[in-house]
Design a protein around this motif. Structure first.
Motif, PDB file in Angstrom:
ATOM      1  N   ILE A  10       0.846  -1.182  -0.008  1.00  0.00           N
ATOM      2  CA  ILE A  10       0.030  -0.015  -0.061  1.00  0.00           C
ATOM      3  C   ILE A  10       1.019   1.277   0.120  1.00  0.00           C
ATOM      4  O   ILE A  10       0.556   2.342  -0.516  1.00  0.00           O
ATOM      5  CB  ILE A  10      -0.867  -0.061   1.131  1.00  0.00           C
ATOM      6  N   LEU A  11       2.021   1.187   0.858  1.00  0.00           N
ATOM      7  CA  LEU A  11       2.875   2.469   0.730  1.00  0.00           C
ATOM      8  C   LEU A  11       3.271   2.656  -0.705  1.00  0.00           C
ATOM      9  O   LEU A  11       3.545   3.691  -1.243  1.00  0.00           O
ATOM     10  CB  LEU A  11       3.889   2.307   1.730  1.00  0.00           C
ATOM     11  N   ALA A  12       4.093   1.430  -1.230  1.00  0.00           N
ATOM     12  CA  ALA A  12       4.564   1.765  -2.591  1.00  0.00           C
ATOM     13  C   ALA A  12       3.381   2.245  -3.434  1.00  0.00           C
ATOM     14  O   ALA A  12       3.689   2.983  -4.356  1.00  0.00           O
ATOM     15  CB  ALA A  12       5.049   0.269  -2.948  1.00  0.00           C
ATOM     16  N   ARG A  13       2.217   1.658  -3.545  1.00  0.00           N
ATOM     17  CA  ARG A  13       1.278   2.199  -4.473  1.00  0.00           C
ATOM     18  C   ARG A  13       1.068   3.513  -4.034  1.00  0.00           C
ATOM     19  O   ARG A  13       0.655   4.410  -4.993  1.00  0.00           O
ATOM     20  CB  ARG A  13      -0.073   1.317  -4.183  1.00  0.00           C
ATOM     21  N   THR A  14       1.083   4.104  -2.920  1.00  0.00           N
ATOM     22  CA  THR A  14       0.690   5.520  -2.638  1.00  0.00           C
ATOM     23  C   THR A  14       1.786   6.127  -3.270  1.00  0.00           C
ATOM     24  O   THR A  14       1.499   7.283  -3.778  1.00  0.00           O
ATOM     25  CB  THR A  14       0.700   5.551  -1.051  1.00  0.00           C
ATOM     26  N   ASP A  40       3.380   8.838  14.928  1.00  0.00           N
ATOM     27  CA  ASP A  40       2.963   9.989  15.538  1.00  0.00           C
ATOM     28  C   ASP A  40       3.026   9.685  17.274  1.00  0.00           C
ATOM     29  O   ASP A  40       2.906  11.027  17.683  1.00  0.00           O
ATOM     30  CB  ASP A  40       1.831  10.647  15.269  1.00  0.00           C
ATOM     31  N   GLY A  41       3.253   8.839  17.421  1.00  0.00           N
ATOM     32  CA  GLY A  41       3.296   8.605  19.204  1.00  0.00           C
ATOM     33  C   GLY A  41       2.054   8.437  19.902  1.00  0.00           C
ATOM     34  O   GLY A  41       1.760   8.335  21.011  1.00  0.00           O
ATOM     35  N   LYS A  42       0.777   8.476  19.309  1.00  0.00           N
ATOM     36  CA  LYS A  42      -0.287   8.438  19.983  1.00  0.00           C
ATOM     37  C   LYS A  42      -0.896   6.985  19.754  1.00  0.00           C
ATOM     38  O   LYS A  42      -0.903   6.608  18.845  1.00  0.00           O
ATOM     39  CB  LYS A  42      -1.514   9.620  19.258  1.00  0.00           C
ATOM     40  N   ALA A  43      -1.694   6.609  20.677  1.00  0.00           N
ATOM     41  CA  ALA A  43      -2.147   5.225  20.687  1.00  0.00           C
ATOM     42  C   ALA A  43      -3.292   5.012  19.642  1.00  0.00           C
ATOM     43  O   ALA A  43      -3.163   4.009  19.217  1.00  0.00           O
ATOM     44  CB  ALA A  43      -2.825   4.896  22.152  1.00  0.00           C
ATOM     45  N   LYS A  44      -3.987   6.135  19.617  1.00  0.00           N
ATOM     46  CA  LYS A  44      -5.200   5.809  18.432  1.00  0.00           C
ATOM     47  C   LYS A  44      -5.058   7.205  17.835  1.00  0.00           C
ATOM     48  O   LYS A  44      -5.394   8.145  17.870  1.00  0.00           O
ATOM     49  CB  LYS A  44      -6.644   5.688  19.203  1.00  0.00           C
ATOM     50  N   SER A  45      -4.232   7.011  16.718  1.00  0.00           N
ATOM     51  CA  SER A  45      -3.839   8.155  15.926  1.00  0.00           C
ATOM     52  C   SER A  45      -5.071   8.554  14.915  1.00  0.00           C
ATOM     53  O   SER A  45      -5.851   7.871  14.309  1.00  0.00           O
ATOM     54  CB  SER A  45      -2.750   7.757  15.029  1.00  0.00           C
ATOM     55  N   ALA A  52      -0.778   1.045   5.861  1.00  0.00           N
ATOM     56  CA  ALA A  52      -1.895   1.015   5.121  1.00  0.00           C
ATOM     57  C   ALA A  52      -2.970   1.767   5.652  1.00  0.00           C
ATOM     58  O   ALA A  52      -3.743   2.493   4.956  1.00  0.00           O
ATOM     59  CB  ALA A  52      -2.526  -0.485   4.986  1.00  0.00           C
ATOM     60  N   GLY A  53      -3.299   1.946   6.851  1.00  0.00           N
ATOM     61  CA  GLY A  53      -4.420   2.729   7.433  1.00  0.00           C
ATOM     62  C   GLY A  53      -4.121   4.099   7.156  1.00  0.00           C
ATOM     63  O   GLY A  53      -5.047   4.920   6.816  1.00  0.00           O
ATOM     64  N   VAL A  54      -2.817   4.575   7.205  1.00  0.00           N
ATOM     65  CA  VAL A  54      -2.656   6.020   6.980  1.00  0.00           C
ATOM     66  C   VAL A  54      -2.633   6.405   5.658  1.00  0.00           C
ATOM     67  O   VAL A  54      -3.259   7.374   5.231  1.00  0.00           O
ATOM     68  CB  VAL A  54      -1.164   6.327   7.595  1.00  0.00           C
ATOM     69  N   CYS A  55      -2.042   5.482   4.710  1.00  0.00           N
ATOM     70  CA  CYS A  55      -2.448   5.962   3.160  1.00  0.00           C
ATOM     71  C   CYS A  55      -3.637   5.651   2.607  1.00  0.00           C
ATOM     72  O   CYS A  55      -4.049   6.619   1.910  1.00  0.00           O
ATOM     73  CB  CYS A  55      -1.494   4.844   2.377  1.00  0.00           C
TER      74      CYS A  55
END
Length: 141
Positions: A10-14, A40-45, A52-55
């Motif tokens: 997913i990162l490469a596709r992004t 980012d250091g947060k438990a639930k960002s 994959a979730g970020v992208c």
């Protein structure tokens, strides 16, 4: 965080969707903005969980929007050209493995200079880097 093969793909596709016309260094910079969100250091960002979730967080990376012309390639409906995708995979691997340092200085945002006008969120953000056709920012309110 342990990244999976799906995260890598997913990162490469992004990277292909967002920065395929850029140099390897430019794709690495885009990948670091994603890694900075992942870490980012947060438990639930707010950004999403994992690469994959970020992208694929809705409306964060336009190449994943269903109405974007890149979506057909990213979703697998059309094949991504091998040579272009291979470079994106190299950038993804290097950033995920920590083999290259962050050239963006902690950026979590960027925009392409090919956009008709800059986004409004840059007003109070700190610009950290200009590389290729992308301008990178951190401390975005």
């Amino acid at each position: 965080m342990t990244a999976t093969e799906r995260d890598r793909d997913i990162l490469a596709r992004t990277l292909w969707g967002e920065a395929r016309g850029e140099s390897l260094a430019g794709q690495i910079a885009v990948a670091w903005t994603i890694r900075n969100r992942v870490n980012d250091g947060k438990a639930k960002s707010w950004w999403g969980e994992g690469y994959a979730g970020v992208c694929q967080k809705p409306y964060q990376f336009s190449c994943w929007n269903r109405n974007d012309p890149n979506f057909a390639y990213l979703s697998g409906a059309k094949p991504i050209p091998f040579r272009e995708f291979a470079q994106a995979q190299i950038a993804a691997d290097q950033v995920m493995a920590g083999k290259v340092s962050d050239p963006t200085g902690g950026a979590t945002h960027y925009y392409a200079t090919t956009m008709p006008k800059p986004p409004t969120w840059i007003k109070d953000a700190k610009q950290t880097l200009t590389l290729g056709r992308h301008i990178f920012f951190k401390d975005v309110p």
